[in-house]
Design an enzyme around this catalytic site. Structure first.
Site, PDB file in Angstrom:
ATOM      1  N   SER A 155       0.836  -1.195   0.000  1.00  0.00           N
ATOM      2  CA  SER A 155       0.000   0.000   0.000  1.00  0.00           C
ATOM      3  C   SER A 155       0.876   1.252   0.000  1.00  0.00           C
ATOM      4  CB  SER A 155      -0.964  -0.047   1.189  1.00  0.00           C
ATOM      5  OG  SER A 155      -1.987   0.909   1.076  1.00  0.00           O
ATOM      6  N   ASP A 250     -10.014  -3.625  -5.742  1.00  0.00           N
ATOM      7  CA  ASP A 250      -9.210  -2.562  -5.150  1.00  0.00           C
ATOM      8  C   ASP A 250      -9.318  -1.321  -6.022  1.00  0.00           C
ATOM      9  OD1 ASP A 250      -7.312  -0.925  -3.959  1.00  0.00           O
ATOM     10  OD2 ASP A 250      -5.698  -2.400  -4.045  1.00  0.00           O
ATOM     11  N   HIS A 280      -7.865  -4.877  -1.163  1.00  0.00           N
ATOM     12  CA  HIS A 280      -6.724  -4.113  -0.652  1.00  0.00           C
ATOM     13  C   HIS A 280      -6.499  -4.458   0.818  1.00  0.00           C
ATOM     14  CE1 HIS A 280      -3.990  -0.628  -1.070  1.00  0.00           C
ATOM     15  NE2 HIS A 280      -4.207  -0.467   0.229  1.00  0.00           N
TER      16      HIS A 280
END
Length: 323
Positions: A155, A250, A280
């Site tokens: 991320s 995502d 995610h």
């Protein structure tokens, strides 16, 4: 964008978090968001088996903004050195929230893993998080210079890893043999197909992800900088080989797939790991979600392949010549 439904075990796990909060991320304090992540990680890792590695130390390494806390995981016989940068929207998370991730990475790849507790927004706006990531990478590169050296992250940490690779290319060091980008934030285009398809979740909503990306990458010193968001780079040529991990459900998916395409077009070896049934943040779900555990296994396989190729003098020479 909806080829495969979300894995039911993921749905059940997210249900344990309770209903989505009606409060926008922009209306919460940094400490509220940090506590929320700690609470979520506690649920995601509940009952997880311990992951033993040979030796773990908490250290502080030099950086331009002061000492940088790191946690170093050392196997008995190292195969590589990996700098790992945690996720959390540049404002949450740390070496503790990602301890199981980095332990497993060390155990399953045999790499020395350096997990970085970089400074975070809003207390430390860009470029502080990026500078800590880069300075820690410079330090880590000197640990075992004879071994392959990789940068990795998930991320926001995947964003930082990609940007560290860009700066190392631009400034001629440290030598980075590969980059592992697990669902990174790539740009600030909020109108991509995946942004629109998944704007209502699961997990973070579009207005929330727009808030955290803008908070980090629209700060005065970050505007337009490829060291804030790697998709802003005009050229990706000369970057190290990459694995780009993409979750099927995502909002960041479209930008990640585009970044992988740009890498390939620039002559950079790049592999996309698409996990169509996951969302995610899945790397934290692995202890409790079999599909995420399998995805982690595929990720480790890809990292081991990168390490093997980087350790081959012939492969390294071809990459250097292509750059």
């Amino acid at each position: 964008m909806h080829e495969m439904p979300i894995d039911p075990d993921v749905v059940a796990l997210l249900d344990e978090l309770g209903p989505p909060s009606p409060v926008r991320a922009a209306d919460l304090s940094a400490e509220d968001l940090r506590q929320g992540m700690r609470d979520a990680i506690a649920i995601f890792t509940r009952g997880a088996d311990p992951v033993a590695v040979h030796h773990v130390t908490d250290e502080q390494v030099p950086g331009g903004g002061g000492k940088i806390p790191v946690r170093v995981y050392r196997p008995r016989t190292p195969t590589a050195v990996v700098v790992y940068l945690h996720g959390g929207s540049w404002l949450a998370g740390g070496v503790d929230t990602h301890d199981l991730v980095t332990r497993r990475l060390c155990r399953d790849t045999g790499a020395v893993v350096v997990s970085v507790d970089y400074r975070m927004v809003p207390e430390h706006p860009f470029p502080a998080p990026f500078e800590d990531a880069y300075d820690a990478a410079v330090w880590a590169a000197s640990l075992r210079p004879e071994l392959p050296f990789l940068v990795a992250g998930d991320s926001a940490g995947g964003t930082l890893a990609a940007c560290v690779a860009l700066r190392a290319r631009d400034e001629g060091g440290p030598r980075i043999d590969a980059q592992v980008l697990v669902y990174p934030g790539v740009d600030d285009d909020f109108a991509t197909p995946s942004m629109l398809a998944f704007q209502d979740g699961p997990g973070m909503r579009l207005e929330d992800i727009a808030f955290v990306i803008r908070q980090y990458a629209s700060h005065e010193r970050a505007l337009g900088s490829p060291y804030a968001l790697p998709g802003r780079a005009t050229s990706l040529a000369g970057l190290p080989p990459a694995v780009v991990v993409v979750a099927g459900h995502d909002m960041l998916r479209s930008a990640e797939e585009d970044y992988a395409r740009r890498l390939l077009e620039a002559g950079v070896p790049a592999v996309v790991q698409l996990d169509p049934e996951l969302v995610h943040g899945w790397i934290e779900f692995a202890p409790r979600v079999p599909a995420a555990d399998r995805a982690f296994g595929r990720l480790v396989g890809a990292v081991n392949d990168l390490i093997g190729r980087a350790g081959d003098p012939g492969e390294r020479r071809l990459v250097e010549e292509s750059g």
